[in-house]
Design a protein around this motif. Structure first.
Motif, PDB file in Angstrom:
ATOM      1  N   TYR A 395       2.402  11.137   3.789  1.00  0.00           N
ATOM      2  CA  TYR A 395       3.683  11.367   3.361  1.00  0.00           C
ATOM      3  C   TYR A 395       4.252   9.675   3.791  1.00  0.00           C
ATOM      4  CZ  TYR A 395       3.099  15.850   1.805  1.00  0.00           C
ATOM      5  OH  TYR A 395       2.840  16.999   1.187  1.00  0.00           O
ATOM      6  N   ASN A 396       4.122   9.323   4.811  1.00  0.00           N
ATOM      7  CA  ASN A 396       4.878   8.103   5.312  1.00  0.00           C
ATOM      8  C   ASN A 396       4.244   6.656   5.073  1.00  0.00           C
ATOM      9  OD1 ASN A 396       6.459   9.909   6.486  1.00  0.00           O
ATOM     10  ND2 ASN A 396       5.985   9.656   8.552  1.00  0.00           N
ATOM     11  N   LEU A 397       2.855   6.715   4.726  1.00  0.00           N
ATOM     12  CA  LEU A 397       2.282   5.422   4.603  1.00  0.00           C
ATOM     13  C   LEU A 397       1.590   5.294   3.360  1.00  0.00           C
ATOM     14  CD1 LEU A 397       2.703   5.478   7.686  1.00  0.00           C
ATOM     15  CD2 LEU A 397       0.417   4.083   7.715  1.00  0.00           C
ATOM     16  N   VAL A 398       1.064   6.526   2.732  1.00  0.00           N
ATOM     17  CA  VAL A 398       0.349   6.387   1.563  1.00  0.00           C
ATOM     18  C   VAL A 398       0.593   6.949   0.194  1.00  0.00           C
ATOM     19  CG1 VAL A 398      -2.164   7.134   0.736  1.00  0.00           C
ATOM     20  CG2 VAL A 398      -1.469   6.820   3.214  1.00  0.00           C
ATOM     21  N   ALA A 399       1.183   8.137   0.239  1.00  0.00           N
ATOM     22  CA  ALA A 399       1.517   8.591  -0.949  1.00  0.00           C
ATOM     23  C   ALA A 399       2.564   7.877  -2.055  1.00  0.00           C
ATOM     24  CB  ALA A 399       2.336   9.986  -0.634  1.00  0.00           C
ATOM     25  N   PRO A 400       2.316   8.149  -3.324  1.00  0.00           N
ATOM     26  CA  PRO A 400       1.171   8.590  -3.990  1.00  0.00           C
ATOM     27  C   PRO A 400      -0.038   7.786  -4.037  1.00  0.00           C
ATOM     28  CG  PRO A 400       2.637   7.852  -5.546  1.00  0.00           C
ATOM     29  CD  PRO A 400       3.364   7.392  -4.296  1.00  0.00           C
ATOM     30  N   GLU A 401      -1.074   8.459  -3.700  1.00  0.00           N
ATOM     31  CA  GLU A 401      -2.205   7.722  -3.770  1.00  0.00           C
ATOM     32  C   GLU A 401      -2.838   7.030  -4.915  1.00  0.00           C
ATOM     33  OE1 GLU A 401      -4.792   9.754   0.001  1.00  0.00           O
ATOM     34  OE2 GLU A 401      -5.651   9.900  -2.119  1.00  0.00           O
ATOM     35  N   GLY A 402      -3.164   5.691  -4.743  1.00  0.00           N
ATOM     36  CA  GLY A 402      -4.104   5.017  -6.172  1.00  0.00           C
ATOM     37  C   GLY A 402      -5.550   5.227  -5.805  1.00  0.00           C
ATOM     38  N   GLY A 403      -6.253   4.194  -6.369  1.00  0.00           N
ATOM     39  CA  GLY A 403      -7.786   4.151  -6.431  1.00  0.00           C
ATOM     40  C   GLY A 403      -8.179   2.727  -6.417  1.00  0.00           C
ATOM     41  N   GLY A 404      -9.560   2.803  -6.666  1.00  0.00           N
ATOM     42  CA  GLY A 404     -10.110   1.429  -6.698  1.00  0.00           C
ATOM     43  C   GLY A 404      -9.361   0.292  -7.500  1.00  0.00           C
ATOM     44  N   GLY A 405      -9.027  -0.607  -7.129  1.00  0.00           N
ATOM     45  CA  GLY A 405      -8.223  -1.848  -7.664  1.00  0.00           C
ATOM     46  C   GLY A 405      -6.846  -1.887  -7.171  1.00  0.00           C
ATOM     47  N   ASP A 406      -6.234  -0.871  -6.311  1.00  0.00           N
ATOM     48  CA  ASP A 406      -5.049  -0.559  -5.914  1.00  0.00           C
ATOM     49  C   ASP A 406      -4.931  -1.189  -4.224  1.00  0.00           C
ATOM     50  OD1 ASP A 406      -3.636   0.356  -7.848  1.00  0.00           O
ATOM     51  OD2 ASP A 406      -4.541   2.382  -7.474  1.00  0.00           O
ATOM     52  N   TYR A 407      -6.112  -1.470  -3.872  1.00  0.00           N
ATOM     53  CA  TYR A 407      -5.987  -1.657  -2.333  1.00  0.00           C
ATOM     54  C   TYR A 407      -7.051  -3.011  -1.977  1.00  0.00           C
ATOM     55  CZ  TYR A 407      -4.108   3.093  -2.298  1.00  0.00           C
ATOM     56  OH  TYR A 407      -3.266   4.255  -2.402  1.00  0.00           O
ATOM     57  N   GLY A 408      -6.822  -3.947  -2.906  1.00  0.00           N
ATOM     58  CA  GLY A 408      -7.541  -5.118  -2.535  1.00  0.00           C
ATOM     59  C   GLY A 408      -8.696  -5.190  -3.485  1.00  0.00           C
ATOM     60  N   SER A 409      -9.382  -6.628  -3.418  1.00  0.00           N
ATOM     61  CA  SER A 409     -10.379  -6.797  -4.386  1.00  0.00           C
ATOM     62  C   SER A 409     -11.704  -6.584  -3.578  1.00  0.00           C
ATOM     63  CB  SER A 409     -10.039  -8.074  -5.088  1.00  0.00           C
ATOM     64  OG  SER A 409     -10.347  -9.226  -3.997  1.00  0.00           O
ATOM     65  N   THR A 410     -11.759  -6.778  -2.532  1.00  0.00           N
ATOM     66  CA  THR A 410     -12.888  -6.397  -1.505  1.00  0.00           C
ATOM     67  C   THR A 410     -13.535  -5.223  -1.344  1.00  0.00           C
ATOM     68  OG1 THR A 410     -11.795  -6.369   0.393  1.00  0.00           O
ATOM     69  CG2 THR A 410     -12.501  -8.721  -0.194  1.00  0.00           C
ATOM     70  N   SER A 411     -14.799  -4.895  -1.089  1.00  0.00           N
ATOM     71  CA  SER A 411     -15.300  -3.737  -1.040  1.00  0.00           C
ATOM     72  C   SER A 411     -14.601  -2.540  -0.380  1.00  0.00           C
ATOM     73  CB  SER A 411     -16.820  -3.847  -0.504  1.00  0.00           C
ATOM     74  OG  SER A 411     -16.982  -3.997   0.693  1.00  0.00           O
ATOM     75  N   GLY A 412     -13.825  -2.850   0.656  1.00  0.00           N
ATOM     76  CA  GLY A 412     -13.231  -1.965   1.360  1.00  0.00           C
ATOM     77  C   GLY A 412     -12.119  -0.966   0.450  1.00  0.00           C
ATOM     78  N   GLY A 413     -11.643  -1.769  -0.747  1.00  0.00           N
ATOM     79  CA  GLY A 413     -10.519  -1.114  -1.316  1.00  0.00           C
ATOM     80  C   GLY A 413     -11.441  -0.170  -2.226  1.00  0.00           C
ATOM     81  N   TYR A 414     -12.638  -0.117  -2.416  1.00  0.00           N
ATOM     82  CA  TYR A 414     -13.532   0.530  -3.254  1.00  0.00           C
ATOM     83  C   TYR A 414     -14.410   1.551  -2.540  1.00  0.00           C
ATOM     84  CZ  TYR A 414     -11.815  -2.687  -6.821  1.00  0.00           C
ATOM     85  OH  TYR A 414     -11.105  -3.427  -7.641  1.00  0.00           O
ATOM     86  N   ASP A 415     -14.439   1.802  -1.376  1.00  0.00           N
ATOM     87  CA  ASP A 415     -15.065   2.609  -0.506  1.00  0.00           C
ATOM     88  C   ASP A 415     -14.784   4.101  -0.632  1.00  0.00           C
ATOM     89  OD1 ASP A 415     -16.597   0.637   0.257  1.00  0.00           O
ATOM     90  OD2 ASP A 415     -15.529   0.467   2.248  1.00  0.00           O
ATOM     91  N   GLN A 416     -13.651   4.460  -1.547  1.00  0.00           N
ATOM     92  CA  GLN A 416     -13.217   5.719  -1.800  1.00  0.00           C
ATOM     93  C   GLN A 416     -12.747   5.707  -3.269  1.00  0.00           C
ATOM     94  OE1 GLN A 416     -11.840   4.384   1.358  1.00  0.00           O
ATOM     95  NE2 GLN A 416     -11.121   2.814  -0.179  1.00  0.00           N
ATOM     96  N   LEU A 417     -12.727   6.825  -3.998  1.00  0.00           N
ATOM     97  CA  LEU A 417     -12.431   6.926  -5.178  1.00  0.00           C
ATOM     98  C   LEU A 417     -10.857   6.923  -5.418  1.00  0.00           C
ATOM     99  CD1 LEU A 417     -15.272   8.891  -6.639  1.00  0.00           C
ATOM    100  CD2 LEU A 417     -14.935   6.726  -7.058  1.00  0.00           C
ATOM    101  N   GLY A 418     -10.226   7.637  -4.516  1.00  0.00           N
ATOM    102  CA  GLY A 418      -8.645   7.810  -4.484  1.00  0.00           C
ATOM    103  C   GLY A 418      -8.322   8.881  -5.607  1.00  0.00           C
ATOM    104  N   PHE A 419      -6.699   8.823  -5.917  1.00  0.00           N
ATOM    105  CA  PHE A 419      -6.033   9.515  -6.536  1.00  0.00           C
ATOM    106  C   PHE A 419      -6.072  10.791  -6.158  1.00  0.00           C
ATOM    107  CE2 PHE A 419      -7.720   5.915  -9.222  1.00  0.00           C
ATOM    108  CZ  PHE A 419      -6.490   5.251  -9.429  1.00  0.00           C
ATOM    109  N   GLY A 420      -5.876  11.162  -4.917  1.00  0.00           N
ATOM    110  CA  GLY A 420      -5.845  12.305  -4.306  1.00  0.00           C
ATOM    111  C   GLY A 420      -4.505  13.244  -4.356  1.00  0.00           C
TER     112      GLY A 420
END
Length: 426
Positions: A395-420
């Motif tokens: 609730y304090n750091l993440v919500a609402p969750e995005g997904g690949g493309g919302d967390y940087g362009s390198t692979s770490g931002g795509y290591d999860q599908l997101g939209f939880g």
């Protein structure tokens, strides 16, 4: 592409890289919406499932999302209810979710130093396939369904090989389970060549997943960090579900419970700390390394547990909820609080040369990754547990969750599908 992000993977530093409960009937009758109360009750009162036993008939869709999840998101978004609407807006505002996305399939994917790396093409296309699949499932927009199928078909018609340094096993693992999840959401869609996609998963991804879990690239068993096992376990499980292959599903479940490498639950959470300020904690295997990869582990193990849950098996609570204790530990540290740390020692390379970490790593502390909604809405809303630190992280750091493309362009931002937030909020 930058190779300096702590969440990127480099071969040279990748050393080491409760009862089973049958819930399929619950899911069917409750649509995944009101099953929480029953599951939160006595596990002993429910039918047991033999250890590692695949369901007699696989549930579809039955990976990260079941029919109840999809229906709930559909109803809530249509009604304009929060927090689903905020999660939906993150999805539709992501460039990957647009129905105009054009796939760029490759015959060979390369990941790792010394190779002509092109794996970014794959993880971007997977994110687009998954996000378009979500939009089709939640809003029924044919253009998005058509786009998802266009991406899936293009790759299954083209990809024949994954190559590279040791990092090729990360590619086979991460992109294997993610790709299978996108395909699962498009089962039965007109024009989707499921059989050909299944063949690609069985011929290109599974042999590498299996080889890594059996041989660990010829290294000492403790050489590879937990995530290397976890992503390959997740891929094996997802391929098992996609292909209705009970032996592969069982392989992943059995490795989770008792595998030799660092991805099995007792190796991934090697040290337990009962009742620290009223909460049980468990040290995560990569905690002394950095927090980016530690949070990646939350996403990979979370995916394994959710896929198993949707096939009637409760790995979330396995070994007295060991994963819950690990996730609480990771969340507590990453919201800025202190946690205990036990010196972690492992053997690396082919000779098992000894290494030790004596303190928790503050590298990437507090990094935002879309891995927490899944855990919060399971432990807190399905099981009614006090998940104090996971809840604060979400609730304090993440919500609402995005997904690949919302967390940087390198692979770490795509290591999860997101939209939880969209798919798991209850």
């Amino acid at each position: 592409m930058s190779r300096t992000s702590p969440h990127e993977h480099h071969e040279h530093h990748e050393h080491h890289e409760m009862t089973e409960v049958s819930r399929r009937g619950l899911l069917r009758t409750a649509g995944g919406l009101t099953a929480a109360l029953a599951v939160g009750g006595s596990a002993a009162a429910l039918a047991g499932t033999p250890a590692g036993a695949a369901p007699a008939t696989f549930t579809h869709p039955g990976m990260l999302h079941n029919g109840g999840d999809i229906n709930r998101a559909k109803v809530r978004v249509a009604a304009g209810d929060e927090p689903w609407l905020s999660g939906w807006n993150r999805l539709i505002n992501n460039s990957h979710s647009q129905s105009t996305w054009t796939p760029n399939p490759q015959a060979t994917i390369y990941r790792g130093s010394g190779y002509p790396e092109n794996y970014g093409i794959l993880y971007n296309d997977i994110a687009a396939a998954y996000q378009n699949a979500l939009r089709w499932n939640v809003a029924g927009t044919g253009a998005n369904g058509d786009c998802a199928v266009r991406i899936l078909n293009a790759w299954s018609n083209t990809l024949t090989s994954i190559q590279g340094s040791a990092d090729r096993f990360l590619a086979a693992g991460i992109y294997g389970w993610e790709f299978a999840n996108a395909a699962e959401l498009m089962r039965g869609y007109p024009g989707f060549d499921l059989a050909r996609f299944q063949r690609m998963m069985l011929n290109v991804f599974y042999p590498m997943n299996n080889d890594f879990l059996l041989h660990h690239n010829g290294a000492c068993i403790t050489n590879y960090w937990a995530n290397w096992d976890l992503c390959n376990m997740a891929s094996v499980m997802a391929i098992g579900i996609l292909c209705d292959d009970g032996a592969k599903y069982d392989q992943a479940v059995n490795y989770f419970k008792s595998g030799a490498g660092n991805g099995s639950i007792q190796h991934a959470v090697p040290f337990l700390y009962p009742n620290v300020g009223g909460y049980d904690l468990g040290q995560w295997q990569e905690s002394g390394r950095d927090q980016g990869h530690t949070m990646m582990g939350m996403g990979q193990m979370g995916a394994i547990c959710e896929m198993a849950w949707n096939q009637g098996q409760d790995l979330y609570s396995y070994d007295s909820r060991r994963f819950f204790k690990g996730a609480q530990y990771v969340a507590k540290y990453n919201i800025g609080l202190d946690v205990p740390f036990t010196t972690y020692t492992w053997g690396s390379g082919t000779t098992c040369a000894q290494n030790s970490q004596t303190v928790i790593s503050s590298v990437s502390r507090g990094q935002v990754r879309p891995v927490w909604a899944l855990l919060h809405f399971h432990y807190n809303r399905r099981l009614y547990l006090d998940d104090k630190y996971i809840s604060q992280m979400y609730y304090n750091l993440v919500a609402p969750e995005g997904g690949g493309g919302d967390y940087g362009s390198t692979s770490g931002g795509y290591d999860q599908l997101g939209f939880g937030t969209l798919m798991y909020a209850k």
